[in-house]
Enzyme design. Structure first.
Site, PDB file in Angstrom:
ATOM      1  N   ASP A   1       0.819  -1.218   0.000  1.00  0.00           N
ATOM      2  CA  ASP A   1       0.000   0.000   0.000  1.00  0.00           C
ATOM      3  C   ASP A   1       0.857   1.275   0.000  1.00  0.00           C
ATOM      4  O   ASP A   1       0.675   2.158   0.853  1.00  0.00           O
ATOM      5  CB  ASP A   1      -0.915   0.032   1.252  1.00  0.00           C
ATOM      6  CG  ASP A   1      -1.675  -1.264   1.471  1.00  0.00           C
ATOM      7  OD1 ASP A   1      -2.105  -1.874   0.480  1.00  0.00           O
ATOM      8  OD2 ASP A   1      -1.838  -1.652   2.650  1.00  0.00           O
TER       9      ASP A   1
ATOM     10  N   GLU B   1     -11.558  -0.085  -2.829  1.00  0.00           N
ATOM     11  CA  GLU B   1     -10.657   0.459  -1.799  1.00  0.00           C
ATOM     12  C   GLU B   1      -9.510   1.192  -2.483  1.00  0.00           C
ATOM     13  O   GLU B   1      -9.481   1.321  -3.703  1.00  0.00           O
ATOM     14  CB  GLU B   1     -10.124  -0.666  -0.898  1.00  0.00           C
ATOM     15  CG  GLU B   1      -9.283  -1.701  -1.628  1.00  0.00           C
ATOM     16  CD  GLU B   1      -8.888  -2.887  -0.759  1.00  0.00           C
ATOM     17  OE1 GLU B   1      -9.316  -2.988   0.396  1.00  0.00           O
ATOM     18  OE2 GLU B   1      -8.143  -3.751  -1.261  1.00  0.00           O
TER      19      GLU B   1
HETATM   20  O1  FUB Z   1      -3.084  -3.512   3.678  1.00  0.00           O
HETATM   21  C1  FUB Z   1      -4.375  -3.854   4.131  1.00  0.00           C
HETATM   22  C2  FUB Z   1      -5.383  -3.585   3.068  1.00  0.00           C
HETATM   23  O2  FUB Z   1      -5.077  -4.351   1.906  1.00  0.00           O
HETATM   24  C3  FUB Z   1      -5.427  -2.175   2.569  1.00  0.00           C
HETATM   25  O3  FUB Z   1      -6.057  -1.284   3.431  1.00  0.00           O
HETATM   26  C4  FUB Z   1      -6.136  -2.385   1.293  1.00  0.00           C
HETATM   27  O4  FUB Z   1      -6.120  -1.296   0.420  1.00  0.00           O
HETATM   28  C5  FUB Z   1      -5.427  -3.616   0.747  1.00  0.00           C
HETATM   29  O5  FUB Z   1      -4.259  -3.288   0.062  1.00  0.00           O
END
Ligand code: FUB
Length: 343
Positions: A37, A244
């Site tokens: 991320d 997301e």
């Molecule tokens: O790293 C945990 C979660 O996985 C993140 O918040 C999401 O965007 C995904 O990459």
């Protein structure tokens, strides 16, 4: 750079993992810790990356993304996208965030008036994701967390965009394990099931930040992502709808909202005329990568554009990721040239 494995081993391993004679276009930026991320920013002419720090956690719960049981943040820095990466150590530990319980997920950072701000999602003692902020006089920390989460925030994946007029906006939200489906009109609805086909897709949120950068200056609003006919996506459009990993950058006066489609693993983008949107869907920035998640940031450095992203080249495990970078290019009409992470 790769302190644990020599590059030749990594390369051979990645070819085997990718299969079909495909080779990753970029190599992991670091291999001594797992990182994911990546939120990249240029501060004072240097690149700073604010990633999640993935770990194998013996206490991780299996449900609702609990396998992502991160406990701290490291800040990485680079003089240029091609240069060596420096790990500047722990910038914030979960133990130093009073209200935090578990799962420090994808962070972002911003700078204003001599202070650096680290924004991070973490579950509180009721197991609800909130977004916190921590400050430092240095881009690499250590950061000191505020005693409470930012009022009016929830869910995950904060991304803070600084507009050309100096205003800052926070985008946030992620469905499934990120809990966005459990919020309506900024009120927690209790634990809700994942969106179903036939329902309108859940939308990310935006709020302007207050002058001190530690609060929302307004109630969070939904960010509309529209198809080419001006309609909101349905959950059925899961290869295009928001899931997301929101990120916003500005190119030639337009606002580019990019995001992950989650279960279909694309990084897509949509273009708008102001930070609030609406944004109209334009296409795919980055095709699916190794591992379930896809999460990125887009940054300009010395006149070129770069996408920082992650895959699971080193571990082969979805929750143990490694960050990468590659150049991002535009067509003359402002559209983004789709990136295939393996050739
Ligand atoms: O790293 C945990 C979660 O996985 C993140 O918040 C999401 O965007 C995904 O990459």
């Amino acid at each position: 750079m790769n302190k644990l494995l020599p590059l030749s081993t990594l390369l051979l391993f990645s070819i085997i993992v990718v299969g079909q004679n495909k080779t990753p276009i970029s190599k992991p930026l670091v291999s001594h810790i797992f990182t994911a991320d990546p939120s990249a920013h240029v501060f004072d002419g240097k690149i700073y990356i604010y990633p999640s720090h993935d770990i194998e956690s013996p206490t991780a719960k299996k449900e609702d993304g609990g396998i992502f049981d991160m406990k701290d943040f490291h800040v990485l820095s680079m003089d240029s996208p091609q240069s060596q990466v420096k790990d500047n150590g722990i910038a914030l530990d979960i133990q130093d965030v009073k209200w935090a319980n578990r799962q420090m997920w994808a962070p972002d950072a911003a700078y204003k008036n001599g202070t650096y701000f680290l924004y991070f999602p973490v579950k509180d003692n009721e197991d609800i994701f909130r977004i916190g902020v921590a400050t430092s006089k240095s881009p690499i920390g250590p950061f000191k967390a505020e005693p409470e989460p930012i009022k009016g925030t929830y869910s995950v994946d904060p991304a803070v965009f600084r507009d050309s007029d100096g205003n800052h906006y926070m985008y946030f939200g992620g469905i499934w394990g990120g809990q966005l489906q459990s919020w309506k009109d900024n009120q927690y609805q209790g634990k809700m099931s994942n969106p179903k086909k036939g329902e309108t897709a859940r939308l990310p949120r935006i709020a302007k930040l207050s002058a001190d950068m530690k609060n929302l200056a307004e109630d969070a609003k939904e960010v509309k992502i529209l198809d080419e006919n001006g309609n909101l996506f349905m959950e059925d459009n899961n290869d295009k709808r928001f899931f997301e990993a929101a990120w916003v950058h500005k190119y030639q006066g337009k606002y580019y909202f990019s995001y992950s489609t989650g279960d279909t693993h694309n990084i897509c983008y949509a273009i708008g005329d102001n930070p609030y949107g609406p944004f109209t869907y334009k296409g795919i920035v980055l095709k699916p990568v190794l591992g379930w998640t896809n999460h990125h940031s887009i940054v300009e450095f010395q006149g070129k554009w770069y996408i920082y992203y992650h895959d699971t080249e080193i571990s082969g495990k979805t929750h143990l990721r490694n960050i990468k970078v590659t150049e991002l290019k535009y067509n003359t009409d402002g559209s983004i040239k789709t990136i295939e992470a393996y050739k």
